[in-house]
Design an enzyme around this catalytic site. Sequence first.
Site, short mmCIF file in Angstrom:
data_model
loop_
_atom_site.label_atom_id
_atom_site.label_comp_id
_atom_site.label_asym_id
_atom_site.label_seq_id
_atom_site.Cartn_x
_atom_site.Cartn_y
_atom_site.Cartn_z
CB SER A 36 24.47 -44.42 -48.44
OG SER A 36 25.01 -43.88 -47.26
CG ASN A 89 29.89 -38.52 -42.78
OD1 ASN A 89 30.62 -37.69 -42.24
ND2 ASN A 89 29.00 -38.17 -43.70
CE1 TYR A 154 25.64 -32.73 -35.16
CE2 TYR A 154 27.10 -31.50 -33.69
CZ TYR A 154 26.90 -32.21 -34.86
OH TYR A 154 27.95 -32.41 -35.73
CE LYS A 158 27.55 -35.78 -34.77
NZ LYS A 158 27.81 -36.77 -35.83
P1 NDP Z 1 26.35 -32.24 -44.49
O1 NDP Z 1 25.03 -31.72 -44.04
O2 NDP Z 1 27.15 -31.46 -45.46
O3 NDP Z 1 26.17 -33.74 -45.08
C1 NDP Z 1 25.42 -34.69 -44.37
C2 NDP Z 1 25.37 -35.96 -45.14
O4 NDP Z 1 24.58 -36.90 -44.38
C3 NDP Z 1 24.70 -35.82 -46.49
O5 NDP Z 1 25.36 -36.65 -47.41
C4 NDP Z 1 23.28 -36.33 -46.25
O6 NDP Z 1 22.79 -36.91 -47.43
C5 NDP Z 1 23.52 -37.39 -45.20
N1 NDP Z 1 22.36 -37.70 -44.36
C6 NDP Z 1 21.62 -36.86 -43.61
N2 NDP Z 1 20.63 -37.53 -43.00
C7 NDP Z 1 20.75 -38.83 -43.38
C8 NDP Z 1 20.03 -40.01 -43.10
N3 NDP Z 1 18.95 -40.04 -42.30
N4 NDP Z 1 20.45 -41.17 -43.68
C9 NDP Z 1 21.52 -41.19 -44.50
N5 NDP Z 1 22.22 -40.10 -44.81
C10 NDP Z 1 21.85 -38.93 -44.25
O7 NDP Z 1 27.17 -32.53 -43.15
P2 NDP Z 1 28.76 -32.52 -42.86
O8 NDP Z 1 29.50 -33.08 -43.99
O9 NDP Z 1 29.11 -31.18 -42.34
O10 NDP Z 1 28.79 -33.51 -41.61
C11 NDP Z 1 29.08 -34.90 -41.75
C12 NDP Z 1 29.24 -35.50 -40.38
O11 NDP Z 1 30.27 -34.80 -39.68
C13 NDP Z 1 27.98 -35.38 -39.50
O12 NDP Z 1 27.84 -36.54 -38.71
C14 NDP Z 1 28.29 -34.18 -38.65
O13 NDP Z 1 27.58 -34.21 -37.43
C15 NDP Z 1 29.78 -34.34 -38.44
N6 NDP Z 1 30.47 -33.12 -38.05
C16 NDP Z 1 30.50 -32.04 -38.89
C17 NDP Z 1 31.17 -30.91 -38.50
C18 NDP Z 1 31.25 -29.69 -39.37
O14 NDP Z 1 31.81 -28.68 -38.91
N7 NDP Z 1 30.76 -29.70 -40.58
C19 NDP Z 1 31.85 -30.82 -37.21
C20 NDP Z 1 31.76 -32.00 -36.42
C21 NDP Z 1 31.10 -33.11 -36.85
P3 NDP Z 1 21.33 -36.62 -48.04
O15 NDP Z 1 21.07 -35.14 -47.91
O16 NDP Z 1 21.45 -37.10 -49.43
O17 NDP Z 1 20.43 -37.44 -47.23
#
Ligand code: NDP
Length: 246
Positions: A36, A89, A154, A158
């Site tokens: 998704s 996620n 944030y 979390k």
């Molecule tokens: P990205 O920004 O690379 O990816 C985020 C994803 O979430 C995308 O697929 C985006 O899809 C989706 N998304 C954003 N908003 C929504 C919404 N309202 N509804 C559904 N989907 C949504 O993030 P990361 O992969 O880096 O992070 C993923 C998770 O891991 C997050 O929860 C982040 O907080 C957590 N995290 C990340 C860290 C890091 O260092 N990268 C560290 C710690 C935690 P689309 O754009 O298509 O909507």
Amino acid sequence: MMDMKGKTVVVSGSTRGIGRAIAERFCELGANVVISGTTDQVHTLGETLRGAGYIVTSVQADMTKPDDAQRLVNAAVEAYGTVDVLVNNAGITRDRLLIRMEEADWDAVLDTNLKGTFLLTKAAAKVMMKKRTGSIVNITSVVGIMGNAGQANYAASKAGIIGFTKSIARELASRGITCNAIAPGFIETQMTGDLPEAVKETYLKSIPAGRYGTPSEVADLTVFLASGQAAYITGQVVQLDGGLHM
Ligand code: NDP
């Protein structure tokens, strides 16, 4: 390699980064995977994964919207009959120091990260409770444990996920459902790639492992927590941070 054949896995926010790596890992292990994201790009990824021979359903769904969360779970049930694993996620950042943080920055982050986790978990839990089995893995962050200047919204979202995870673990353990959280440190994705180089260098110096983590490492831990081998682990927050916070 763990076998996930026949298991139905829903991953919110799986168009890139950590969510995509998690979805692809479950695909490789033979699961039925429901991906998704908020844009129609999710369907392009769905086609690519199906073209590679994986069992995938793509759903354009915004986790801040209750109807979309329910629709995501419904899509899994319609396509595969159930939800065995839910990975919350989807997450965003709107970093600003407190003094400059607007109410809209606060609301957007809390709505996506925390409320979205609540909405999707509630929808999926109804399915899992009926069959008395299931695994929920919530992606939190080490920032939710240690705090971070410029990320009050944030970090609060979390930290909220951690309290939510423990509460749901207590509520659903007797129904055979586990609920755990993964707290990644600094993982190489677009979210962190957008940070200024100086900030990234500072983070790197504070990581005992001397490197950033990878989405693939988060995927490995997610699969373990969703597997039968982790059936007696619930309500836990597992840090995956190269020793950043201990
Ligand atoms: P990205 O920004 O690379 O990816 C985020 C994803 O979430 C995308 O697929 C985006 O899809 C989706 N998304 C954003 N908003 C929504 C919404 N309202 N509804 C559904 N989907 C949504 O993030 P990361 O992969 O880096 O992070 C993923 C998770 O891991 C997050 O929860 C982040 O907080 C957590 N995290 C990340 C860290 C890091 O260092 N990268 C560290 C710690 C935690 P689309 O754009 O298509 O909507």
